[in-house]
Design an enzyme around this catalytic site. Structure first.
Site, short mmCIF file in Angstrom:
data_model
loop_
_atom_site.label_atom_id
_atom_site.label_comp_id
_atom_site.label_asym_id
_atom_site.label_seq_id
_atom_site.Cartn_x
_atom_site.Cartn_y
_atom_site.Cartn_z
N THR A 7 0.84 -1.19 0.00
CA THR A 7 0.00 0.00 0.00
C THR A 7 0.88 1.24 0.00
OG1 THR A 7 -1.79 -1.09 1.13
CG2 THR A 7 -1.66 1.29 1.42
N GLY A 15 -2.69 -3.22 -2.33
CA GLY A 15 -4.10 -3.52 -2.14
C GLY A 15 -4.95 -2.44 -2.79
N HIS A 20 -6.84 -10.63 -1.32
CA HIS A 20 -6.17 -10.31 -0.05
C HIS A 20 -6.94 -10.93 1.12
CE1 HIS A 20 -3.89 -8.40 2.98
NE2 HIS A 20 -3.88 -7.15 2.55
N HIS A 69 -3.56 -10.52 7.05
CA HIS A 69 -3.20 -9.34 7.86
C HIS A 69 -4.34 -8.73 8.67
CE1 HIS A 69 0.23 -8.75 4.69
NE2 HIS A 69 0.33 -9.86 5.39
N TYR A 98 -7.55 -8.12 7.66
CA TYR A 98 -8.59 -7.40 6.91
C TYR A 98 -9.80 -8.31 6.72
CZ TYR A 98 -4.84 -4.07 6.56
OH TYR A 98 -3.84 -3.20 6.90
C1 LIG Z 1 4.66 0.01 3.02
C2 LIG Z 1 4.07 -1.37 3.03
C3 LIG Z 1 2.78 -1.56 2.59
C4 LIG Z 1 2.21 -2.86 2.57
N1 LIG Z 1 0.97 -3.04 2.05
C5 LIG Z 1 0.49 -4.29 1.86
C6 LIG Z 1 -0.70 -4.52 1.13
O1 LIG Z 1 -1.34 -3.60 0.58
N2 LIG Z 1 -1.12 -5.80 1.01
C7 LIG Z 1 -0.45 -6.85 1.56
O2 LIG Z 1 -0.89 -7.99 1.45
N3 LIG Z 1 0.71 -6.66 2.23
C8 LIG Z 1 1.20 -5.42 2.37
N4 LIG Z 1 2.43 -5.24 2.97
C9 LIG Z 1 3.22 -6.41 3.37
C10 LIG Z 1 4.19 -6.80 2.24
O3 LIG Z 1 3.50 -7.32 1.13
C11 LIG Z 1 5.20 -7.86 2.68
O4 LIG Z 1 4.53 -9.04 3.03
C12 LIG Z 1 6.04 -7.39 3.88
O5 LIG Z 1 6.56 -6.10 3.65
C13 LIG Z 1 7.19 -8.36 4.15
O6 LIG Z 1 8.04 -8.42 3.03
P1 LIG Z 1 9.48 -7.66 3.06
O7 LIG Z 1 10.12 -8.09 4.32
O8 LIG Z 1 10.17 -8.17 1.82
O9 LIG Z 1 9.21 -6.19 3.03
C14 LIG Z 1 2.98 -3.95 3.02
C15 LIG Z 1 4.29 -3.73 3.50
C16 LIG Z 1 4.83 -2.47 3.49
C17 LIG Z 1 6.26 -2.30 3.94
#
Ligand SMILES: Cc1cc2nc3c(=O)[nH]c(=O)nc-3n(C[C@H](O)[C@H](O)[C@H](O)COP(=O)(O)O)c2cc1C
Length: 369
Positions: free
Chosen positions: A34, A66, A176, A179, A181
């Site tokens: 996001t 998302g 989705h 988390h 939701y």
């Molecule tokens: C800024 C940000 C926004 C995120 N938004 C979403 C999202 O919209 N949908 C989702 O399923 N996960 C979201 N996540 C989780 C990421 O998809 C991912 O699972 C998480 O950052 C762990 O991966 P990483 O360690 O490689 O960053 C978000 C993570 C971050 C950092």
């Protein structure tokens, strides 16, 4: 980085992968994130370029941030992109074209936040707050319990979004279900206190998710991939669990497979953590084993501060990921923050140019780059 490790990294990550009509040139997925850069819910040129940059830099598959399905209760942010309405869909069409022209593949992540109103800058004040039982993640009562009519309307909104995604030329969809939701609120016993067919044991709690998947599956081509993202953890509740045992997980995933899921995107914060006692498998490993479907893993890849074996710029520490992929524990790996830090993360890692990586820090969230 030794030549041997560089070769191994390339051998393991750069293997094609096919699912339905979709063939990926490598095993690396951009995780959905996001960003709230779509004022009025409309993704603009900057959003298209943001994704196209990652596509041009060789990411196998992009899962978008998302994006709200078309129901008035879907979300509370005025800057999260919509996946409905002519203007937003025209914006998404331009995103798809930009990504395809850059040689990439992309799926929207279809989102309904349910009771969760943490995302919202600025918030939409009158968006109704609905969920399985009118229970927020912290256990307090607020909003209202969804009626059958609400459930039917949200399922219909997912179907409309899935059909739009296919019509716009997206390469699949991700639902989705993670988390904390809406869909996850049904999966989690803590927020789902229903006594009707949508509540109770894991079979009842999975019903809403399965009905969404089945309705989407019936409305798009049979080879149009449907990914389903789920997690045990919830935002602010990191020890939460929807499946206490492998058996419960198997039951949940089986229902979703029967409904038409093609792949599971298993969200963990650190992919090296075992999911259940007595095995080294992580959540994606278990999902793949129990469901027989491909699985995407995720969690702290390329982040020096969060991954004990991985310090910034040292691709040698990607070893644990490679070991797990070599054992076919899971099929694909999603990368989130490291790709915000550096759109060319994969290119540089595969070329052994890790000393050139720009690392993620929170300040990068303030702009789309
Ligand atoms: C800024 C940000 C926004 C995120 N938004 C979403 C999202 O919209 N949908 C989702 O399923 N996960 C979201 N996540 C989780 C990421 O998809 C991912 O699972 C998480 O950052 C762990 O991966 P990483 O360690 O490689 O960053 C978000 C993570 C971050 C950092």
């Amino acid at each position: 980085m030794t030549t041997k490790l560089l070769e191994r990294t390339n051998d393991i990550l750069v293997r094609p992968f096919s699912i339905g009509r979709l063939t990926l040139p490598n095993r690396v997925v951009m995780a959905p994130m996001t960003r709230e850069f779509s004022p009025g819910g409309v993704p603009g040129h900057g959003v298209a370029q943001y994704y196209a940059r990652r596509a041009a830099a060789g990411i196998g598959l992009i899962v978008t941030e998302g994006t709200y399905v078309g129901h008035e209760s879907a979300g509370s942010s005025a800057r999260v992109p919509h996946f409905y309405g002519d203007e937003a869909l025209a914006g998404w069409s331009a995103v798809v074209d930009a990504v395809h022209q850059a040689g990439g593949r992309i799926m929207p992540q279809l989102w309904h936040v349910g009771m969760d109103r943490m995302v919202g800058n600025p918030p939409v004040p009158d968006a109704p707050r609905i969920g399985p039982s009118g229970i927020a993640l912290d256990g307090t009562a607020s909003g209202r319990e969804m009626t059958q009519a609400d459930i039917d309307a949200v399922i219909a909104a997912y179907v409309t979004a899935a059909v739009s995604a296919e019509a716009l030329g997206f390469d699949g969809i991700e639902i989705h279900g993670a988390h904390g939701y809406l869909i996850d609120q049904f999966l989690w016993a803590h927020t789902n206190r229903r006594t009707d067919v949508y509540g109770g044991d894991v079979i009842g709690r999975t019903r809403f998710a399965a009905e969404i998947v089945a309705a989407c599956r019936d409305s798009v081509a049979g080879d149009f991939p449907i990914f389903f993202r789920f997690s045990q953890w919830k935002v602010g509740h990191y020890r939460a669990r929807i499946a206490q045992t492998p058996h419960e997980l198997e039951t949940m995933l089986g229902l979703l497979v029967d409904a038409g899921v093609d792949a599971f995107h298993c969200s963990t914060r650190r992919l090296q953590f075992p999911e259940f006692e007595g095995s080294d498998l992580n959540l994606a490993g278990w999902a793949r084993k129990l469901s027989g479907k491909p699985a995407v893993s995720v969690g702290s890849v390329g982040l020096g501060d969060e991954f004990p074996h991985m310090s910034p710029g040292k691709v040698t520490d990607i070893g644990e990921l490679l070991d797990r992929m070599e054992r076919d524990e899971f099929d694909l790996v999603a990368v989130g923050r490291a790709l915000l830090g550096d759109p060319e993360w994969l290119t540089k890692v595969l070329a052994g140019r890790t000393d050139e990586l720009t690392h993620f820090h929170g300040g990068l969230l303030g702009s789309l780059r």
